[in-house]
Design a protein around this motif. Structure first.
Motif, PDB file in Angstrom:
ATOM      1  N   GLY A  58       0.735  -1.037   0.256  1.00  0.00           N
ATOM      2  CA  GLY A  58       0.013  -0.027   0.059  1.00  0.00           C
ATOM      3  C   GLY A  58       0.849   1.279  -0.008  1.00  0.00           C
ATOM      4  N   PHE A  59       1.942   1.245   0.545  1.00  0.00           N
ATOM      5  CA  PHE A  59       2.918   2.456   0.732  1.00  0.00           C
ATOM      6  C   PHE A  59       3.939   2.412  -0.375  1.00  0.00           C
ATOM      7  CE2 PHE A  59       1.619   2.208   5.500  1.00  0.00           C
ATOM      8  CZ  PHE A  59       0.454   3.030   5.055  1.00  0.00           C
ATOM      9  N   TYR A  60       4.302   1.246  -0.720  1.00  0.00           N
ATOM     10  CA  TYR A  60       5.459   1.283  -1.946  1.00  0.00           C
ATOM     11  C   TYR A  60       5.176   0.641  -2.868  1.00  0.00           C
ATOM     12  CZ  TYR A  60       7.777   2.771   2.550  1.00  0.00           C
ATOM     13  OH  TYR A  60       7.983   3.791   3.621  1.00  0.00           O
ATOM     14  N   GLY A  61       4.229  -0.072  -3.293  1.00  0.00           N
ATOM     15  CA  GLY A  61       3.800  -0.829  -4.428  1.00  0.00           C
ATOM     16  C   GLY A  61       3.422   0.108  -5.621  1.00  0.00           C
ATOM     17  N   PRO A  62       3.068  -0.695  -6.701  1.00  0.00           N
ATOM     18  CA  PRO A  62       2.934   0.285  -8.237  1.00  0.00           C
ATOM     19  C   PRO A  62       1.398   1.088  -7.753  1.00  0.00           C
ATOM     20  CG  PRO A  62       3.138  -2.200  -8.650  1.00  0.00           C
ATOM     21  CD  PRO A  62       3.164  -1.830  -7.060  1.00  0.00           C
ATOM     22  N   ALA A  63       0.606   0.800  -6.813  1.00  0.00           N
ATOM     23  CA  ALA A  63      -0.528   1.422  -6.619  1.00  0.00           C
ATOM     24  C   ALA A  63      -0.733   2.119  -5.247  1.00  0.00           C
ATOM     25  CB  ALA A  63      -1.927   0.740  -6.946  1.00  0.00           C
ATOM     26  N   LYS A  64       0.699   2.567  -5.103  1.00  0.00           N
ATOM     27  CA  LYS A  64       0.864   3.083  -3.712  1.00  0.00           C
ATOM     28  C   LYS A  64      -0.138   4.174  -3.203  1.00  0.00           C
ATOM     29  CE  LYS A  64       4.593   6.017  -4.758  1.00  0.00           C
ATOM     30  NZ  LYS A  64       6.204   6.387  -4.592  1.00  0.00           N
ATOM     31  N   GLU A  65      -0.327   4.286  -1.901  1.00  0.00           N
ATOM     32  CA  GLU A  65      -1.387   5.480  -1.353  1.00  0.00           C
ATOM     33  C   GLU A  65      -0.460   6.827  -1.176  1.00  0.00           C
ATOM     34  OE1 GLU A  65      -4.100   7.610  -0.455  1.00  0.00           O
ATOM     35  OE2 GLU A  65      -4.742   5.289  -0.090  1.00  0.00           O
ATOM     36  N   THR A  66      -1.010   7.739  -1.797  1.00  0.00           N
ATOM     37  CA  THR A  66      -0.218   8.933  -1.916  1.00  0.00           C
ATOM     38  C   THR A  66      -0.688   9.937  -0.665  1.00  0.00           C
ATOM     39  OG1 THR A  66      -1.780  10.016  -3.342  1.00  0.00           O
ATOM     40  CG2 THR A  66       0.238   8.808  -4.211  1.00  0.00           C
ATOM     41  N   LYS A  67      -1.786   9.630  -0.185  1.00  0.00           N
ATOM     42  CA  LYS A  67      -2.329  10.471   1.020  1.00  0.00           C
ATOM     43  C   LYS A  67      -1.529  10.313   2.282  1.00  0.00           C
ATOM     44  CE  LYS A  67      -6.567   9.260   0.376  1.00  0.00           C
ATOM     45  NZ  LYS A  67      -7.984   8.977   0.680  1.00  0.00           N
ATOM     46  N   ASP A  68      -1.528  11.314   3.124  1.00  0.00           N
ATOM     47  CA  ASP A  68      -0.735  11.187   4.420  1.00  0.00           C
ATOM     48  C   ASP A  68      -1.870  10.826   5.613  1.00  0.00           C
ATOM     49  OD1 ASP A  68       1.647  11.746   3.299  1.00  0.00           O
ATOM     50  OD2 ASP A  68       1.460  13.841   3.753  1.00  0.00           O
ATOM     51  N   LYS A  69      -3.173  10.983   5.163  1.00  0.00           N
ATOM     52  CA  LYS A  69      -4.344  10.761   5.983  1.00  0.00           C
ATOM     53  C   LYS A  69      -5.148   9.434   5.457  1.00  0.00           C
ATOM     54  CE  LYS A  69      -4.504  14.814   8.864  1.00  0.00           C
ATOM     55  NZ  LYS A  69      -5.452  15.871   9.478  1.00  0.00           N
TER      56      LYS A  69
END
Length: 265
Positions: A58-69
């Motif tokens: 979720g944080f470092y994959g191809p579709a990683k989450e960009t939001k901080d919240k």
């Protein structure tokens, strides 16, 4: 992991905030419930990614989450904090949790694929404190959470073992089962009685631990005359008294024991 990492004074700022969402209680005047934020919990993406493949993706994959919240639903603030405390090596007291609270934690351990946390929760399930007043409620809770089969089977086995060791005699067990009539626990008590039946000792060697044993590893727990049921797809065997196969001999060789058995009549 250093337990003080989440302390702002430690000097390493967090880089992700989880907003735990839930439903407002009580209901509004029109009978609906409004979603509210129950609280916020902060963490470090790198540390979470090291513990959980789900967080890593979720944080470092191809579709990683960009939001901080990140909003999190279908859990509790307490359960999510417990998971973070485990990840950050803080002291956690599982003994103080109710069975429902343990299942909240189980849900998160499975969701984020944190196997070591799940193992710790399973150990707690194996040792849940029980009384004769509470055992049926605990067992019924386990039966309801069948979406977590391993955990629920563990807890049901704990309840069945407790009942069996407390009541001891078949007459007491029968009376206990009969007393559950009309309680709403009828289906659950049948499951428990079936598990207790499986705990019956082998009719030949009279050892309870003869059951579910690997015959090549626990050869000394089987004797000539023991009746066993063999699963052709597994190396595990169960003692059931009058079905399956009968052990003819147990003979040692250089590395293990050779078990000879014949089909029971």
């Amino acid at each position: 992991m250093h337990p003080s990492l989440l302390d702002p004074s430690f000097g390493i700022p967090t880089d992700v905030t989880f907003q735990i969402m839930g439903l407002e209680h009580p209901e509004t005047e029109n009978g609906t419930k409004k979603e509210i934020m129950l609280g916020e919990l902060r963490a470090h993406k790198l540390i979470l990614g090291l513990f959980s493949p789900v967080f890593k993706s979720g944080f470092y994959g191809p579709a990683k989450e960009t939001k901080d919240k990140i909003e999190v639903r279908e859990t509790t603030l307490e359960a999510f904090k417990l998971m973070l405390d485990y990840i950050y090596s803080k002291d956690i007291d599982l003994n103080s949790l109710s069975v429902l609270e343990l299942y909240d934690a189980v849900n998160l351990a499975e969701k984020y694929d944190i196997s070591k946390f799940m193992e710790k929760l399973k150990t707690q399930m194996e040792n849940v404190p029980l009384t004769m007043d509470s055992v049926m409620e605990v067992a019924d809770t386990a039966a309801q959470f069948n979406q977590f089969p391993t955990m629920s089977e563990t807890l049901l086995h704990r309840c069945a073992t407790f009942i069996n060791e407390t009541l001891k005699t078949p007459a007491s067990l029968l009376l206990f089962a009969t007393e559950q009539s009309g309680s709403g626990y009828e289906v659950t008590v049948l499951k428990l009685m079936a598990k207790i039946k499986e705990m019956d000792p082998c009719s030949n060697c009279r050892q309870r631990f003869c059951q579910n044993g690997n015959i090549m590893l626990k050869h000394d727990q089987f004797y000539a005359g023991c009746n066993i049921s063999m699963n052709p797809k597994s190396t595990y065997y169960q003692s059931y008294g009058m079905r399956g196969y009968q052990v003819v001999s147990v003979t040692p060789n250089q590395t293990n024991y050779i078990i000879t058995a014949k089909e029971s009549n």
